[in-house]
Design a protein around this motif. Sequence first.
Motif, PDB file in Angstrom:
ATOM      1  N   ALA A  27       0.848  -1.202   0.000  1.00 24.28           N
ATOM      2  CA  ALA A  27       0.000   0.000   0.000  1.00 24.28           C
ATOM      3  C   ALA A  27       0.878   1.245   0.000  1.00 24.28           C
ATOM      4  CB  ALA A  27      -0.931   0.000   1.220  1.00 24.28           C
ATOM      5  N   ALA A  28       1.968   1.191   0.748  1.00 23.20           N
ATOM      6  CA  ALA A  28       2.891   2.337   0.809  1.00 23.20           C
ATOM      7  C   ALA A  28       3.494   2.621  -0.566  1.00 23.20           C
ATOM      8  CB  ALA A  28       3.997   2.065   1.834  1.00 23.20           C
ATOM      9  N   MET A  29       3.808   1.549  -1.313  1.00 18.04           N
ATOM     10  CA  MET A  29       4.340   1.718  -2.669  1.00 18.04           C
ATOM     11  C   MET A  29       3.333   2.452  -3.552  1.00 18.04           C
ATOM     12  SD  MET A  29       7.353   0.148  -3.083  1.00 18.04           S
ATOM     13  CE  MET A  29       7.413  -0.229  -4.837  1.00 18.04           C
ATOM     14  N   GLU A  30       2.049   2.156  -3.344  1.00 12.59           N
ATOM     15  CA  GLU A  30       0.985   2.795  -4.140  1.00 12.59           C
ATOM     16  C   GLU A  30       1.001   4.307  -3.976  1.00 12.59           C
ATOM     17  OE1 GLU A  30      -1.782   1.246  -6.027  1.00 12.59           O
ATOM     18  OE2 GLU A  30      -0.166  -0.241  -6.034  1.00 12.59           O
ATOM     19  N   ILE A  31       1.389   4.765  -2.765  1.00 12.84           N
ATOM     20  CA  ILE A  31       1.402   6.218  -2.558  1.00 12.84           C
ATOM     21  C   ILE A  31       2.836   6.764  -2.574  1.00 12.84           C
ATOM     22  CG2 ILE A  31      -0.867   6.316  -1.429  1.00 12.84           C
ATOM     23  CD1 ILE A  31       0.667   6.595   1.257  1.00 12.84           C
ATOM     24  N   LYS A  32       3.690   6.029  -3.299  1.00  7.40           N
ATOM     25  CA  LYS A  32       5.048   6.497  -3.622  1.00  7.40           C
ATOM     26  C   LYS A  32       5.981   6.618  -2.417  1.00  7.40           C
ATOM     27  CE  LYS A  32       3.634   7.198  -7.886  1.00  7.40           C
ATOM     28  NZ  LYS A  32       3.208   5.868  -8.339  1.00  7.40           N
ATOM     29  N   LEU A  33       5.686   5.854  -1.386  1.00  2.97           N
ATOM     30  CA  LEU A  33       6.649   5.787  -0.284  1.00  2.97           C
ATOM     31  C   LEU A  33       7.652   4.687  -0.595  1.00  2.97           C
ATOM     32  CD1 LEU A  33       4.160   6.014   2.714  1.00  2.97           C
ATOM     33  CD2 LEU A  33       5.819   7.755   2.038  1.00  2.97           C
ATOM     34  N   LYS A  34       8.739   4.674   0.174  1.00  2.00           N
ATOM     35  CA  LYS A  34       9.716   3.607  -0.003  1.00  2.00           C
ATOM     36  C   LYS A  34       9.754   2.751   1.267  1.00  2.00           C
ATOM     37  CE  LYS A  34      14.017   2.389  -1.987  1.00  2.00           C
ATOM     38  NZ  LYS A  34      15.452   2.531  -1.969  1.00  2.00           N
ATOM     39  N   PRO A  35       9.037   1.612   1.249  1.00  4.49           N
ATOM     40  CA  PRO A  35       8.990   0.794   2.454  1.00  4.49           C
ATOM     41  C   PRO A  35      10.144  -0.214   2.538  1.00  4.49           C
ATOM     42  CG  PRO A  35       7.465  -0.069   0.820  1.00  4.49           C
ATOM     43  CD  PRO A  35       8.153   1.116   0.189  1.00  4.49           C
ATOM     44  N   LEU A  36      10.426  -0.612   3.753  1.00  6.14           N
ATOM     45  CA  LEU A  36      11.355  -1.723   3.999  1.00  6.14           C
ATOM     46  C   LEU A  36      10.704  -2.604   5.061  1.00  6.14           C
ATOM     47  CD1 LEU A  36      14.239  -3.072   3.864  1.00  6.14           C
ATOM     48  CD2 LEU A  36      14.832  -1.627   5.822  1.00  6.14           C
ATOM     49  N   VAL A  37      10.636  -3.901   4.792  1.00  4.45           N
ATOM     50  CA  VAL A  37      10.075  -4.817   5.795  1.00  4.45           C
ATOM     51  C   VAL A  37      11.225  -5.566   6.456  1.00  4.45           C
ATOM     52  CG1 VAL A  37       8.617  -6.859   6.172  1.00  4.45           C
ATOM     53  CG2 VAL A  37       7.871  -5.070   4.581  1.00  4.45           C
ATOM     54  N   ILE A  38      11.192  -5.613   7.767  1.00  7.39           N
ATOM     55  CA  ILE A  38      12.183  -6.404   8.504  1.00  7.39           C
ATOM     56  C   ILE A  38      11.458  -7.574   9.148  1.00  7.39           C
ATOM     57  CG2 ILE A  38      13.920  -6.425  10.327  1.00  7.39           C
ATOM     58  CD1 ILE A  38      14.159  -3.376   9.974  1.00  7.39           C
ATOM     59  N   CYS A  39      11.876  -8.777   8.770  1.00  8.63           N
ATOM     60  CA  CYS A  39      11.273  -9.991   9.284  1.00  8.63           C
ATOM     61  C   CYS A  39      12.432 -10.720   9.948  1.00  8.63           C
ATOM     62  CB  CYS A  39      10.725 -10.770   8.081  1.00  8.63           C
ATOM     63  SG  CYS A  39      10.288 -12.477   8.347  1.00  8.63           S
ATOM     64  N   GLN A  40      12.437 -10.748  11.286  1.00  5.55           N
ATOM     65  CA  GLN A  40      13.645 -11.230  11.952  1.00  5.55           C
ATOM     66  C   GLN A  40      13.834 -12.744  11.839  1.00  5.55           C
ATOM     67  OE1 GLN A  40      12.486  -8.551  15.016  1.00  5.55           O
ATOM     68  NE2 GLN A  40      14.630  -8.116  15.454  1.00  5.55           N
TER      69      GLN A  40
END
Length: 203
Positions: A27-40
């Motif tokens: 969803a963040a990509m849709e509004i032109k943000l740059k997300p990073l997911v951290i999955c430990q």
Amino acid sequence: MSFKLVNIWNPKGGQGKSMIAINLAAAAMEIKLKPLVICQDPQGTSTLYHKGGNLHFDVVSKIPDSKPDANLVIIDHQASDWEVPKGKIILMPVKPARSQYKTYADAKKRAERQGKQVITVVTDANHQRADEMATARKLVAKGAYEIPASGVFSRSDSDLISIFDPLMDRAYKVKERRREFLQILGAIFTGMIEEDGDLQNVA
Ligand SMILES: Nc1ncnc2c1ncn2[C@@H]1O[C@H](COP(=O)(O)OP(=O)(O)OP(=O)(O)O)[C@@H](O)[C@H]1O
Ligand SMILES: [Mg+2]
């Protein structure tokens, strides 16, 4: 780049943490943000999705030791992780079945005692079941968001794609589900503090 940090946390397994991490980032990509997911967890669900090769953002399996190249950092916590996450905002998914609810309630109390802002997201409520509906309604009345039970999640899960993937465009009620994620994203961003330093200091 300064960034915002959201921890997705509920010590109970199977509540929708990874499902939300992936779709919130999409969803963040849709509004032109740059997300990073951290999955430990290197065997974790969001890492698995990333290995599927169809996500347009990064998923890493440990907290980077420097400033992330992202403006939204989403941490997908593991089941049985009882340590209240650092960071001000905690998103807690919860399925409304009675057997699932107690862990959420206990964990939420812990987080609130530490002054955290908890955003609750009711996931997978079966609207055919009166008890689940009642719990979902009660939580929504107290400000929770809801992502109702929906086939789009099993479908996207089997293809390791987010519900924002064009392959999902014609899925039943996918527009409603996408809108819910964009709303939750809006809620997270309202009044949210920006971090500006190394992730190790805040995550
Ligand atoms: N609203 C929903 N409708 C249908 N299925 C859902 C919904 N929310 C979550 N699910 C499904 O529930 C299952 C568990 O979700 P998920 O793996 O995200 O939970 P989790 O909290 O990350 O679990 P774990 O603690 O084991 O990491 C997945 O199959 C997911 O697709
Ligand atoms: Mg998970």
